[in-house]
Write a protein that holds these residues in place. Sequence first.
Motif, short mmCIF file in Angstrom:
data_model
loop_
_atom_site.label_atom_id
_atom_site.label_comp_id
_atom_site.label_asym_id
_atom_site.label_seq_id
_atom_site.Cartn_x
_atom_site.Cartn_y
_atom_site.Cartn_z
N GLY A 187 14.64 26.37 4.25
CA GLY A 187 15.62 26.13 3.20
C GLY A 187 15.09 26.50 1.83
N ALA A 188 15.91 27.17 1.05
CA ALA A 188 15.54 27.54 -0.33
C ALA A 188 16.75 28.15 -1.00
N PRO A 189 16.87 28.01 -2.33
CA PRO A 189 17.96 28.70 -3.03
C PRO A 189 17.76 30.20 -2.99
N ALA A 190 18.84 30.94 -3.13
CA ALA A 190 18.77 32.40 -3.05
C ALA A 190 17.80 32.99 -4.06
N THR A 191 17.67 32.36 -5.20
CA THR A 191 16.81 32.90 -6.26
C THR A 191 15.33 32.89 -5.88
N LYS A 192 14.96 32.19 -4.81
CA LYS A 192 13.56 32.13 -4.37
C LYS A 192 13.24 33.11 -3.25
N VAL A 193 14.25 33.82 -2.75
CA VAL A 193 14.06 34.66 -1.57
C VAL A 193 13.07 35.79 -1.81
N TYR A 194 13.19 36.47 -2.95
CA TYR A 194 12.28 37.59 -3.23
C TYR A 194 10.83 37.13 -3.15
N GLU A 195 10.53 36.07 -3.85
CA GLU A 195 9.15 35.55 -3.88
C GLU A 195 8.68 35.15 -2.49
N MET A 196 9.53 34.51 -1.71
CA MET A 196 9.16 34.08 -0.36
C MET A 196 8.93 35.27 0.57
N MET A 197 9.76 36.30 0.43
CA MET A 197 9.55 37.51 1.23
C MET A 197 8.27 38.21 0.82
N GLN A 198 8.05 38.31 -0.48
CA GLN A 198 6.87 39.00 -1.00
C GLN A 198 5.58 38.33 -0.54
N GLN A 199 5.59 37.02 -0.47
CA GLN A 199 4.40 36.26 -0.09
C GLN A 199 4.27 36.06 1.41
N GLY A 200 5.25 36.53 2.18
CA GLY A 200 5.19 36.38 3.62
C GLY A 200 5.50 34.99 4.12
N VAL A 201 6.10 34.17 3.26
CA VAL A 201 6.49 32.81 3.66
C VAL A 201 7.62 32.87 4.68
N ILE A 202 8.49 33.85 4.54
CA ILE A 202 9.58 34.06 5.49
C ILE A 202 9.54 35.49 6.00
N ASP A 203 10.12 35.69 7.19
CA ASP A 203 10.20 37.03 7.78
C ASP A 203 11.48 37.74 7.41
N GLY A 204 12.48 36.96 6.99
CA GLY A 204 13.76 37.57 6.67
C GLY A 204 14.73 36.56 6.11
N VAL A 205 15.97 37.03 5.91
CA VAL A 205 16.99 36.19 5.29
C VAL A 205 18.37 36.65 5.77
N PHE A 206 19.27 35.69 5.96
CA PHE A 206 20.68 36.00 6.18
C PHE A 206 21.36 35.92 4.81
N ILE A 207 21.92 37.04 4.35
CA ILE A 207 22.46 37.09 3.00
C ILE A 207 23.32 38.35 2.86
N PRO A 208 24.27 38.40 1.94
CA PRO A 208 25.08 39.62 1.80
C PRO A 208 24.31 40.80 1.22
N MET A 209 24.88 41.97 1.36
CA MET A 209 24.20 43.20 0.93
C MET A 209 24.03 43.29 -0.58
N SER A 210 24.84 42.59 -1.34
CA SER A 210 24.72 42.64 -2.80
C SER A 210 23.32 42.27 -3.27
N GLU A 211 22.65 41.38 -2.51
CA GLU A 211 21.35 40.90 -2.95
C GLU A 211 20.23 41.92 -2.74
N GLN A 212 20.52 43.00 -2.03
CA GLN A 212 19.54 44.10 -1.99
C GLN A 212 19.28 44.61 -3.41
N LYS A 213 20.33 44.54 -4.25
CA LYS A 213 20.18 44.97 -5.64
C LYS A 213 19.87 43.81 -6.58
N THR A 214 20.74 42.79 -6.57
CA THR A 214 20.62 41.74 -7.60
C THR A 214 19.36 40.90 -7.45
N LEU A 215 18.91 40.66 -6.21
CA LEU A 215 17.67 39.90 -6.00
C LEU A 215 16.49 40.82 -5.68
N ARG A 216 16.70 42.13 -5.78
CA ARG A 216 15.66 43.15 -5.55
C ARG A 216 15.07 43.07 -4.14
#
Length: 342
Positions: A187-216
């Motif tokens: 569990g985490a807010p969407a704004t934390k996904v980039y950091e969690m992916m970058q650090q390897g805390v998570i393997d992936g995320v279920f989220i819409p395609m818009s966040e490929q751009k807005t959340l980088r």
Amino acid sequence: MSSGIVGKALLGGALALAISASASAETILRVASWVPPSHPQNSVVWPTWSKWVEQATEGRVKVKVEYGLGHPKTMFELVEDGVVDASWSYHGYVPGRFKLTSIVEQPLLGVGAEAASVAHWRVHQKYLKGAQEHDGLVLAALFTHGPGQIHMAKPINSLADLKGKKIRIGGGVQGELGKRMGVTSVGAPATKVYEMMQQGVIDGVFIPMSEQKTLRLNEVAKHVTALPGGMYLGSFSMFLNPDFLDSLSDKDRAAILSVSGEKLSAMAGRAWAKGDTEGYQSARDNGVSISEVTNDAPIAKEFARIAADMDEAWIESVSDRGVDARAALDELREIAREYTPE
């Protein structure tokens, strides 16, 4: 002093008083927002509604968006308590309070955010508002993000490959999907996904395609599995403090509500849908591998099996709300699938 000079002085003073009175009569409607300023909610939705509000109230009410006021799940309380006058949030962050709103999140709806958002608003008004899940707030809009897809650091070949993988889950129906797929939910807010992916805390995320751009996510989630119609939609609301509205004149209160409701819901859904289009393009431009799944592909059939009885499960889960959930769900799908933008 000559009479001409005196007259000009009096005129100048009167003008200054008029300007001062006009400024003091101006009401600021403070909005709390929690995604980056570049996100469609902040770059399109709030600015557009702000213009509508200012025009409808003839400049007497102006909207100011503020950031950094807390976790998105606290936005409901901030508005209820009058810390700010309005905000927006994702219902899945407060699962104990919001159950009926997940009607629009159910899998296999097969439409985009604008159609889903309009259906969400209409069905809520007809069937669901009596349950008072938004008690203490005045609803300004109900809307959804675009279809949720699977964004991974490494590719998958089937949904079975997700078993045991650490996946960020935002709540709502995606939580039930994750459970059925055997993922390790994080569990985490969407704004934390980039950091969690970058650090390897998570393997992936279920989220819409818009966040490929807005959340980088195009930098850290290089593999997307895009199911036809997506896996789910996410339910959001925009809401106002009732005391703030009551502090306005009847005319201005009515004016603000006149540019909210279905009109605002449709506009928000449209903006988020456009964000999906931009997200797809951003992903392609940045070398993200996108697997476009067709309806007859094994992975699509696999997903249909996973989601097969979720309608019945949802209807049972809201049986304590005192609404005709089955009729509401059927009508929502009918409205969404027949909807055509004006």
